[in-house]
Write a protein that holds these residues in place. Structure first.
Motif, PDB file in Angstrom:
ATOM      1  N   GLU A 134      72.558 -11.806  72.045  1.00 20.21           N
ATOM      2  CA  GLU A 134      71.907 -10.846  71.150  1.00 20.21           C
ATOM      3  C   GLU A 134      72.398 -11.021  69.716  1.00 20.21           C
ATOM      4  O   GLU A 134      71.613 -10.924  68.777  1.00 20.21           O
ATOM      5  CB  GLU A 134      72.147  -9.412  71.625  1.00 20.21           C
ATOM      6  CG  GLU A 134      71.333  -9.074  72.838  1.00 20.21           C
ATOM      7  CD  GLU A 134      70.684  -7.709  72.762  1.00 20.21           C
ATOM      8  OE1 GLU A 134      70.910  -6.962  71.797  1.00 20.21           O
ATOM      9  OE2 GLU A 134      69.925  -7.400  73.696  1.00 20.21           O
ATOM     10  N   LEU A 140      70.650 -13.968  68.213  1.00 16.40           N
ATOM     11  CA  LEU A 140      69.286 -13.577  67.836  1.00 16.40           C
ATOM     12  C   LEU A 140      69.286 -12.755  66.550  1.00 16.40           C
ATOM     13  O   LEU A 140      68.431 -12.943  65.681  1.00 16.40           O
ATOM     14  CB  LEU A 140      68.621 -12.779  68.963  1.00 16.40           C
ATOM     15  CG  LEU A 140      68.305 -13.540  70.247  1.00 16.40           C
ATOM     16  CD1 LEU A 140      67.794 -12.577  71.317  1.00 16.40           C
ATOM     17  CD2 LEU A 140      67.295 -14.640  69.998  1.00 16.40           C
ATOM     18  N   ARG A 149      59.018  -7.752  65.139  1.00 18.29           N
ATOM     19  CA  ARG A 149      59.676  -8.766  65.976  1.00 18.29           C
ATOM     20  C   ARG A 149      61.057  -8.285  66.421  1.00 18.29           C
ATOM     21  O   ARG A 149      61.416  -8.431  67.587  1.00 18.29           O
ATOM     22  CB  ARG A 149      59.754 -10.081  65.198  1.00 18.29           C
ATOM     23  CG  ARG A 149      60.279 -11.227  66.010  1.00 18.29           C
ATOM     24  CD  ARG A 149      60.022 -12.523  65.283  1.00 18.29           C
ATOM     25  NE  ARG A 149      61.022 -13.498  65.676  1.00 18.29           N
ATOM     26  CZ  ARG A 149      61.099 -14.703  65.183  1.00 18.29           C
ATOM     27  NH1 ARG A 149      60.243 -15.098  64.264  1.00 18.29           N
ATOM     28  NH2 ARG A 149      62.016 -15.529  65.583  1.00 18.29           N
ATOM     29  N   ILE A 153      62.676  -7.568  70.214  1.00 18.45           N
ATOM     30  CA  ILE A 153      63.828  -8.342  70.686  1.00 18.45           C
ATOM     31  C   ILE A 153      64.981  -7.438  71.108  1.00 18.45           C
ATOM     32  O   ILE A 153      65.582  -7.628  72.160  1.00 18.45           O
ATOM     33  CB  ILE A 153      64.325  -9.318  69.591  1.00 18.45           C
ATOM     34  CG1 ILE A 153      63.280 -10.397  69.318  1.00 18.45           C
ATOM     35  CG2 ILE A 153      65.655  -9.962  69.990  1.00 18.45           C
ATOM     36  CD1 ILE A 153      63.607 -11.278  68.127  1.00 18.45           C
TER      37      ILE A 153
END
Length: 81
Positions: A6, A9, A38, A42
């Motif tokens: 995470e 990301l 986005r 996520i």
């Protein structure tokens, strides 16, 4: 999802949405991250991911916790590209 994944990301999203500051670090406003579609798809817990990344000294921001609305103008700064 694990925390390291995470955080990776999150780094990608900060690079995508942010811009370089005067210290040549990538920076993005918390409100921009929070409202991005986005990012919303996520991250289940964006604030938790931000806090974990700050603890690992990958990002920095003023304060301990960021809240939507109140902290929209706070810079989230990427310390490690």
């Amino acid at each position: 999802m694990n925390v390291s994944h995470e955080i990776n990301l999150l780094v990608e999203e900060i690079q995508r949405l942010g811009s370089k500051n005067d210290k040549d670090q990538t920076s993005v406003k918390f409100g921009v991250l929070f409202r991005d579609d986005r990012c919303a798809n996520i991250f289940e817990a964006l604030v938790g991911t931000l806090k974990a990344a700050k603890k690992k000294k990958i990002i920095d921001f003023q304060g301990e916790l960021l809240l939507q609305g109140v902290h929209d103008d706070v810079d989230v700064i990427l310390l490690k590209e």
